[in-house]
Scaffold this active site. Structure first.
Site, PDB file in Angstrom:
ATOM      1  N   SER A 140      38.141  34.058  42.714  1.00 19.96           N
ATOM      2  CA  SER A 140      39.250  32.954  42.614  1.00 19.96           C
ATOM      3  C   SER A 140      38.361  31.873  43.146  1.00 19.96           C
ATOM      4  O   SER A 140      37.464  31.966  43.850  1.00 19.96           O
ATOM      5  CB  SER A 140      40.365  33.567  43.422  1.00 19.96           C
ATOM      6  N   TYR A 174      44.229  37.316  50.992  1.00 15.16           N
ATOM      7  CA  TYR A 174      43.829  36.883  49.659  1.00 15.16           C
ATOM      8  C   TYR A 174      42.479  36.071  49.680  1.00 15.16           C
ATOM      9  O   TYR A 174      41.474  36.700  48.737  1.00 15.16           O
ATOM     10  CB  TYR A 174      44.733  35.926  48.733  1.00 15.16           C
TER      11      TYR A 174
HETATM   12  P1  NAD Z   1      49.493  38.821  37.230  1.00 15.22           P
HETATM   13  O1  NAD Z   1      50.546  39.078  38.472  1.00 15.22           O
HETATM   14  O2  NAD Z   1      49.869  38.252  35.991  1.00 15.22           O
HETATM   15  O3  NAD Z   1      48.799  40.154  36.737  1.00 15.22           O
HETATM   16  C1  NAD Z   1      48.353  41.106  37.734  1.00 15.22           C
HETATM   17  C2  NAD Z   1      47.853  42.396  37.085  1.00 15.22           C
HETATM   18  O4  NAD Z   1      47.659  43.579  37.914  1.00 15.22           O
HETATM   19  C3  NAD Z   1      49.353  43.056  36.344  1.00 15.22           C
HETATM   20  O5  NAD Z   1      48.642  43.616  35.005  1.00 15.22           O
HETATM   21  C4  NAD Z   1      49.759  44.112  37.204  1.00 15.22           C
HETATM   22  O6  NAD Z   1      50.284  45.005  36.698  1.00 15.22           O
HETATM   23  C5  NAD Z   1      48.483  44.578  37.867  1.00 15.22           C
HETATM   24  N1  NAD Z   1      48.571  45.047  39.076  1.00 15.22           N
HETATM   25  C6  NAD Z   1      49.311  44.719  40.028  1.00 15.22           C
HETATM   26  N2  NAD Z   1      49.093  45.939  41.165  1.00 15.22           N
HETATM   27  C7  NAD Z   1      48.388  46.822  40.620  1.00 15.22           C
HETATM   28  C8  NAD Z   1      48.179  47.906  41.060  1.00 15.22           C
HETATM   29  N3  NAD Z   1      48.023  48.589  42.569  1.00 15.22           N
HETATM   30  N4  NAD Z   1      47.036  48.855  40.420  1.00 15.22           N
HETATM   31  C9  NAD Z   1      46.729  48.311  39.035  1.00 15.22           C
HETATM   32  N5  NAD Z   1      47.340  47.236  38.427  1.00 15.22           N
HETATM   33  C10 NAD Z   1      47.980  46.557  39.418  1.00 15.22           C
HETATM   34  O7  NAD Z   1      48.403  37.955  38.008  1.00 15.22           O
HETATM   35  P2  NAD Z   1      47.150  37.170  37.270  1.00 15.22           P
HETATM   36  O8  NAD Z   1      47.531  35.698  37.748  1.00 15.22           O
HETATM   37  O9  NAD Z   1      46.923  37.342  35.883  1.00 15.22           O
HETATM   38  O10 NAD Z   1      45.955  37.586  38.180  1.00 15.22           O
HETATM   39  C11 NAD Z   1      45.045  38.379  37.699  1.00 15.22           C
HETATM   40  C12 NAD Z   1      43.702  38.391  38.628  1.00 15.22           C
HETATM   41  O11 NAD Z   1      43.237  36.835  38.682  1.00 15.22           O
HETATM   42  C13 NAD Z   1      43.895  38.423  40.130  1.00 15.22           C
HETATM   43  O12 NAD Z   1      42.748  39.151  40.692  1.00 15.22           O
HETATM   44  C14 NAD Z   1      44.175  37.285  40.754  1.00 15.22           C
HETATM   45  O13 NAD Z   1      43.818  36.965  42.197  1.00 15.22           O
HETATM   46  C15 NAD Z   1      43.198  36.235  39.858  1.00 15.22           C
HETATM   47  N6  NAD Z   1      43.332  34.878  39.833  1.00 15.22           N
HETATM   48  C16 NAD Z   1      44.525  34.387  39.384  1.00 15.22           C
HETATM   49  C17 NAD Z   1      44.650  32.855  39.493  1.00 15.22           C
HETATM   50  C18 NAD Z   1      45.835  32.310  38.866  1.00 15.22           C
HETATM   51  O14 NAD Z   1      46.046  31.219  38.940  1.00 15.22           O
HETATM   52  N7  NAD Z   1      46.732  33.018  38.264  1.00 15.22           N
HETATM   53  C19 NAD Z   1      43.648  32.224  39.697  1.00 15.22           C
HETATM   54  C20 NAD Z   1      42.544  32.596  40.302  1.00 15.22           C
HETATM   55  C21 NAD Z   1      42.219  34.245  40.573  1.00 15.22           C
END
Ligand code: NAD
Length: 261
Positions: free
Chosen positions: A143, A156
């Protein structure tokens, strides 16, 4: 299709960024192991859609990756069911927001387990097979918070900085093994994880979601637009290509200029 014959495990791919990455890899011909939580029928539908649209094998493993032994199970299941593991995308992640002195211990432990430790356990389990084939791609979804901090996100930010560090170590160890290891550092992506933060902010400020979206972007990003899961998927596909074979150990920003400031 550049990835035909390759097998990819994408953690947390039942929604958001992970689903975007799974779709992009499938569109290039990779067989996919999906992972994550969600409604069983919806997950079956995602599996069927991807398999039909791209003529690839799409399996699902419901491991809870906050438990080390389930992380190993997901890697082993991918190898057993799909015949290998060439591309590992450590994407599953969660968020919780509170000041340090009020941050619940169990939230700290939960975020560190999933957002950092699962990446370690998955790499540890996947690397031997990649080394034996002398080809592999590991992409850890960090991130902008792997590079800079924001208040109220102690677990985080600590976990994502850890992911960037772990990425560099694995990249050094694998530099001459045909395996590259990189971290993607997205800015804001409008997924369920961010939608929850927007709802919390709107409830706190008494304003609406649209207003909070504009404020959220403007606080951090010079570019006032969300990155899409599709763009992140395209970047993962590029990292799997031959053109990217010397890119390793890099935290790669895709963040609308967030960390340029
Ligand atoms: P999201 O909530 O849409 O998806 C998260 C996914 O992880 C889902 O498929 C969920 O079922 C799964 N998950 C949650 N807990 C779990 C567990 N214990 N075991 C297995 N799977 C699990 O989130 P997102 O925004 O798509 O985030 C995905 C990644 O991207 C994360 O690592 C997040 O930190 C990172 N990220 C997101 C953003 C953003 O702005 N959305 C920015 C930077 C980084």
């Amino acid at each position: 299709m550049s990835l035909t014959g390759k097998v990819a495990l994408v953690t947390g791919s039942t929604s958001g960024i992970g689903l975007g990455i799974a779709r992009a890899l499938a569109s290039e011909g990779a067989d996919i192991m999906l992972n994550g939580f969600g409604d069983a029928d919806q997950i079956k539908q995602i599996q069927a859609e991807l398999a039909e649209e791209y003529s690839v094998r799409v399996h699902f493993n419901g491991a809870d990756l906050s438990h080390p032994e389930q992380v190993v199970d997901a890697v082993v299941a991918t190898q057993r069911e799909l015949g290998g593991l060439d591309i590992l995308v450590n994407n599953a992640g969660i968020q919780f927001v509170a000041p340090v002195e009020e941050f619940p211990n169990e939230k700290w432990e939960g975020i560190l387990s999933l957002n950092l430790s699962a990446t370690f356990y998955a790499m540890k389990a996947a690397i031997p097979m990649m080394k034996s084939k002398h080809w592999g791609r590991i992409i850890n979804i960090a991130s902008a918070h792997g590079l800079v901090a924001s208040p109220n996100k102690i677990a985080y930010v600590a976990a994502k900085h850890g992911v960037v560090g772990a990425t560099k170590v694995a990249a050094l160890e694998l530099a001459n093994e045909g395996v590259t290891v990189n971290a993607l550092c997205p800015g804001w992506v409008l997924t369920p994880l961010v939608a929850q933060q927007l709802r919390d902010r709107a409830a706190e400020s008494g304003s609406d979601l649209e207003t909070e979206e504009v404020k959220l972007l403007a606080e951090k990003q010079p570019m006032h637009s969300f990155t899409s899961p599709e763009s992140i998927g395209a970047m993962v596909v590029f990292l799997c290509s031959d053109a990217a074979q010397t890119i390793t150990g890099a935290p790669l920003s895709i963040d609308g200029g967030w960390v340029a400031q």
